[in-house]
Design a protein around this motif. Structure first.
Motif, PDB file in Angstrom:
ATOM      1  N   TRP A  63       0.818  -1.208   0.000  1.00  0.00           N
ATOM      2  CA  TRP A  63       0.000   0.000   0.000  1.00  0.00           C
ATOM      3  C   TRP A  63       0.857   1.265   0.000  1.00  0.00           C
ATOM      4  CZ3 TRP A  63      -4.515   2.003  -1.032  1.00  0.00           C
ATOM      5  CH2 TRP A  63      -4.872   3.231  -0.501  1.00  0.00           C
ATOM      6  N   ASP A  64       1.853   1.313   0.876  1.00  0.00           N
ATOM      7  CA  ASP A  64       2.706   2.505   0.931  1.00  0.00           C
ATOM      8  C   ASP A  64       3.441   2.723  -0.383  1.00  0.00           C
ATOM      9  OD1 ASP A  64       1.920   3.010   3.521  1.00  0.00           O
ATOM     10  OD2 ASP A  64       3.634   2.000   4.436  1.00  0.00           O
ATOM     11  N   SER A  66       2.442   1.866  -3.316  1.00  0.00           N
ATOM     12  CA  SER A  66       1.502   2.344  -4.334  1.00  0.00           C
ATOM     13  C   SER A  66       1.190   3.824  -4.144  1.00  0.00           C
ATOM     14  CB  SER A  66       0.214   1.518  -4.294  1.00  0.00           C
ATOM     15  OG  SER A  66      -0.488   1.704  -3.073  1.00  0.00           O
ATOM     16  N   GLN A  67       1.161   4.275  -2.888  1.00  0.00           N
ATOM     17  CA  GLN A  67       0.932   5.697  -2.629  1.00  0.00           C
ATOM     18  C   GLN A  67       2.074   6.543  -3.181  1.00  0.00           C
ATOM     19  OE1 GLN A  67      -2.401   5.377  -1.958  1.00  0.00           O
ATOM     20  NE2 GLN A  67      -2.114   7.117  -0.595  1.00  0.00           N
ATOM     21  N   VAL A  68       3.313   6.082  -2.979  1.00  0.00           N
ATOM     22  CA  VAL A  68       4.467   6.807  -3.515  1.00  0.00           C
ATOM     23  C   VAL A  68       4.452   6.763  -5.037  1.00  0.00           C
ATOM     24  CG1 VAL A  68       6.988   6.882  -3.614  1.00  0.00           C
ATOM     25  CG2 VAL A  68       5.837   6.364  -1.448  1.00  0.00           C
ATOM     26  N   ASP A  70       2.055   6.754  -6.992  1.00  0.00           N
ATOM     27  CA  ASP A  70       1.043   7.656  -7.534  1.00  0.00           C
ATOM     28  C   ASP A  70       1.412   9.132  -7.357  1.00  0.00           C
ATOM     29  OD1 ASP A  70      -0.580   5.593  -8.377  1.00  0.00           O
ATOM     30  OD2 ASP A  70      -1.661   5.483  -6.469  1.00  0.00           O
ATOM     31  N   GLY A  71       2.621   9.371  -6.853  1.00  0.00           N
ATOM     32  CA  GLY A  71       3.046  10.748  -6.635  1.00  0.00           C
ATOM     33  C   GLY A  71       3.289  11.494  -7.937  1.00  0.00           C
ATOM     34  N   THR A  87      10.305  10.591  -1.076  1.00  0.00           N
ATOM     35  CA  THR A  87      10.049   9.723   0.075  1.00  0.00           C
ATOM     36  C   THR A  87      11.269   8.837   0.254  1.00  0.00           C
ATOM     37  OG1 THR A  87       7.664   9.705  -0.336  1.00  0.00           O
ATOM     38  CG2 THR A  87       8.550   7.976   1.079  1.00  0.00           C
ATOM     39  N   ASP A 164       7.088   3.134 -10.494  1.00  0.00           N
ATOM     40  CA  ASP A 164       5.734   2.565 -10.362  1.00  0.00           C
ATOM     41  C   ASP A 164       5.708   1.057 -10.602  1.00  0.00           C
ATOM     42  OD1 ASP A 164       6.299   2.600 -13.029  1.00  0.00           O
ATOM     43  OD2 ASP A 164       4.471   3.611 -13.659  1.00  0.00           O
ATOM     44  N   HIS A 167       2.819  -1.158  -9.361  1.00  0.00           N
ATOM     45  CA  HIS A 167       1.591  -1.352 -10.127  1.00  0.00           C
ATOM     46  C   HIS A 167       1.671  -2.628 -10.971  1.00  0.00           C
ATOM     47  CE1 HIS A 167       0.813   3.270  -9.894  1.00  0.00           C
ATOM     48  NE2 HIS A 167       0.442   2.630  -8.796  1.00  0.00           N
TER      49      HIS A 167
END
Length: 210
Positions: A63-64, A66-68, A70-71, A87, A164, A167
């Motif tokens: 999860w973390d 994927s958040q990065v 999507d930056g 990050t 990414d 993904h």
């Protein structure tokens, strides 16, 4: 007829014919076992559980990442520097203009802190195609927060995006989960069809015959 003699006996009274060898009566076929057993219904259930638990466990674990991933991306001059939101510990892809040379050295400046970053080809297989740009290197962020990336050895604007690759991993996991789900559905259909056929054959075999 002589005195004292018994009168002659007539024909014996009619009765049921003598029984011959034993005649078979109604016979029953042994009851057939229905296969596959009902326990086989656990197979598609287990496959579905493995697919769901596996996918959502991996999704939670990544999860973390994927958040990065999507930056935001950023582009700019490699000499003046490209402003980035970083990050720590996560990778970033560096792209140069198509036809331009690859940078041989890059560094991050953040306030009073600065230092070189190591350029690698990590996860280059998942670098996306960018119009007018080509992938050239990957670096790992040494800090969290805003920073400025400068590079030497290339001309023209550069583009920096978060790595990414996560993904791609999630896509593979989703395909695997869908594959297991399809296998579970196929197994359920096969089990239902075979059990239905076995029940019909067992019912036919249990009818008495003469």
């Amino acid at each position: 007829m002589w005195p004292g003699s018994n009168p002659p006996m007539g024909p014996p009274p009619a009765g049921p014919p003598p029984m011959g060898p034993g005649q078979p009566g109604p016979q029953w076929a042994p009851q057939r076992r229905v296969t596959p057993g009902a326990g086989w219904y656990a197979l598609p259930i287990v496959l579905l559980l493995v697919a769901a638990i596996g996918f959502f466990t991996l999704f939670a674990f990544l999860w973390d990442d994927s958040q990065v991933a999507d930056g935001p991306s950023a582009a700019g001059d490699p000499v003046a520097g490209v402003s980035l939101s970083l990050t720590e510990g996560y990778g970033y892809f560096v792209y140069v203009r198509t036809g331009r040379s690859s940078p041989y050295a890059c560094r991050i400046e953040a306030g009073e802190r600065s230092g070189s970053v190591r350029l690698t080809r990590q996860n280059s297989w998942s670098a996306s195609d960018r119009r007018d740009y080509r992938y050239t290197a990957t670096f790992t962020a040494p800090l969290t927060g805003s920073g400025r990336l400068t590079c030497r050895g290339t001309e023209g604007p550069i583009l920096v995006t978060p790595d990414d690759t996560v993904h791609g991993y999630l896509g593979f996991a989703l395909l695997a989960a869908l594959g297991l789900g399809g296998l579970a559905a196929l197994a359920l259909v096969v089990i239902v069809v075979r059990r239905s056929g076995a029940k019909r054959r067992a019912a036919t075999a249990s009818v008495p015959y003469h």
